[in-house]
Design a protein around this motif. Sequence first.
Motif, PDB file in Angstrom:
ATOM      1  N   LEU A   1       0.829  -1.202   0.000  1.00 56.42           N
ATOM      2  CA  LEU A   1       0.000   0.000   0.000  1.00 56.42           C
ATOM      3  C   LEU A   1       0.867   1.257   0.000  1.00 56.42           C
ATOM      4  O   LEU A   1       0.569   2.229  -0.707  1.00 56.42           O
ATOM      5  CB  LEU A   1      -0.939  -0.009   1.209  1.00 56.42           C
ATOM      6  N   SER A   2       1.951   1.256   0.747  1.00 54.37           N
ATOM      7  CA  SER A   2       2.832   2.423   0.750  1.00 54.37           C
ATOM      8  C   SER A   2       3.541   2.580  -0.595  1.00 54.37           C
ATOM      9  O   SER A   2       3.739   3.710  -1.063  1.00 54.37           O
ATOM     10  CB  SER A   2       3.844   2.337   1.887  1.00 54.37           C
ATOM     11  N   LEU A   3       3.898   1.473  -1.236  1.00 52.20           N
ATOM     12  CA  LEU A   3       4.469   1.563  -2.585  1.00 52.20           C
ATOM     13  C   LEU A   3       3.455   2.116  -3.580  1.00 52.20           C
ATOM     14  O   LEU A   3       3.804   2.899  -4.466  1.00 52.20           O
ATOM     15  CB  LEU A   3       4.968   0.194  -3.046  1.00 52.20           C
ATOM     16  N   TYR A   4       2.207   1.730  -3.418  1.00 52.58           N
ATOM     17  CA  TYR A   4       1.134   2.271  -4.268  1.00 52.58           C
ATOM     18  C   TYR A   4       1.049   3.787  -4.108  1.00 52.58           C
ATOM     19  O   TYR A   4       1.001   4.522  -5.098  1.00 52.58           O
ATOM     20  CB  TYR A   4      -0.200   1.609  -3.915  1.00 52.58           C
ATOM     21  N   PHE A   5       1.030   4.249  -2.852  1.00 56.34           N
ATOM     22  CA  PHE A   5       0.937   5.693  -2.616  1.00 56.34           C
ATOM     23  C   PHE A   5       2.165   6.425  -3.142  1.00 56.34           C
ATOM     24  O   PHE A   5       2.041   7.513  -3.700  1.00 56.34           O
ATOM     25  CB  PHE A   5       0.755   5.994  -1.128  1.00 56.34           C
ATOM     26  N   ALA A   6       3.342   5.839  -2.977  1.00 57.06           N
ATOM     27  CA  ALA A   6       4.571   6.518  -3.391  1.00 57.06           C
ATOM     28  C   ALA A   6       4.755   6.511  -4.904  1.00 57.06           C
ATOM     29  O   ALA A   6       5.102   7.534  -5.494  1.00 57.06           O
ATOM     30  CB  ALA A   6       5.774   5.875  -2.720  1.00 57.06           C
TER      31      ALA A   6
ATOM     32  N   LEU B   1       2.520   5.303  -7.551  1.00 51.18           N
ATOM     33  CA  LEU B   1       1.411   5.566  -8.461  1.00 51.18           C
ATOM     34  C   LEU B   1       0.664   6.857  -8.146  1.00 51.18           C
ATOM     35  O   LEU B   1       0.346   7.623  -9.048  1.00 51.18           O
ATOM     36  CB  LEU B   1       0.436   4.383  -8.458  1.00 51.18           C
ATOM     37  N   VAL B   2       0.401   7.106  -6.883  1.00 48.60           N
ATOM     38  CA  VAL B   2      -0.365   8.294  -6.502  1.00 48.60           C
ATOM     39  C   VAL B   2       0.556   9.497  -6.286  1.00 48.60           C
ATOM     40  O   VAL B   2       0.121  10.638  -6.374  1.00 48.60           O
ATOM     41  CB  VAL B   2      -1.204   7.992  -5.228  1.00 48.60           C
ATOM     42  N   LYS B   3       1.833   9.251  -6.009  1.00 49.90           N
ATOM     43  CA  LYS B   3       2.837  10.286  -5.721  1.00 49.90           C
ATOM     44  C   LYS B   3       2.507  11.075  -4.456  1.00 49.90           C
ATOM     45  O   LYS B   3       2.811  12.254  -4.354  1.00 49.90           O
ATOM     46  CB  LYS B   3       3.005  11.255  -6.905  1.00 49.90           C
TER      47      LYS B   3
ATOM     48  N   ALA C   1       2.399   7.664   1.969  1.00 51.73           N
ATOM     49  CA  ALA C   1       3.261   6.483   1.899  1.00 51.73           C
ATOM     50  C   ALA C   1       4.075   6.333   3.181  1.00 51.73           C
ATOM     51  O   ALA C   1       4.208   5.227   3.713  1.00 51.73           O
ATOM     52  CB  ALA C   1       4.196   6.589   0.697  1.00 51.73           C
ATOM     53  N   LEU C   2       4.595   7.449   3.699  1.00 45.67           N
ATOM     54  CA  LEU C   2       5.361   7.408   4.940  1.00 45.67           C
ATOM     55  C   LEU C   2       4.485   6.970   6.111  1.00 45.67           C
ATOM     56  O   LEU C   2       4.890   6.147   6.927  1.00 45.67           O
ATOM     57  CB  LEU C   2       5.985   8.771   5.219  1.00 45.67           C
ATOM     58  N   ALA C   3       3.280   7.509   6.196  1.00 45.02           N
ATOM     59  CA  ALA C   3       2.376   7.129   7.283  1.00 45.02           C
ATOM     60  C   ALA C   3       1.992   5.659   7.196  1.00 45.02           C
ATOM     61  O   ALA C   3       1.935   4.958   8.212  1.00 45.02           O
ATOM     62  CB  ALA C   3       1.124   7.999   7.232  1.00 45.02           C
ATOM     63  N   THR C   4       1.759   5.172   5.996  1.00 50.38           N
ATOM     64  CA  THR C   4       1.399   3.772   5.810  1.00 50.38           C
ATOM     65  C   THR C   4       2.564   2.856   6.182  1.00 50.38           C
ATOM     66  O   THR C   4       2.369   1.809   6.791  1.00 50.38           O
ATOM     67  CB  THR C   4       0.969   3.528   4.354  1.00 50.38           C
TER      68      THR C   4
END
Length: 80
Positions: A19-24, A26-28, A33-36
Amino acid sequence: MGRTINISGLVFYVGFWLLSLYFALLVKDYTQALATMGIGLVFDPFPHELSWAERTRLQKAVPIVHLSIMAALLGWIISA
């Protein structure tokens, strides 16, 4: 004392990493990402009854690398 991996902890740990890789990537959204990643650190997949001294090198390296990546991401967020 068992040295087996906690399966439910491993599933959540890997899930929060993905999930953090997704935020970092794909979503930028690097703050999300850090919080996840921080939440994912709670789900240590290794046995909780082992003290730090009883852990193997791999079991010690996983949280240290995790925190190092989080620190680098925090530095990236602050510098941007």
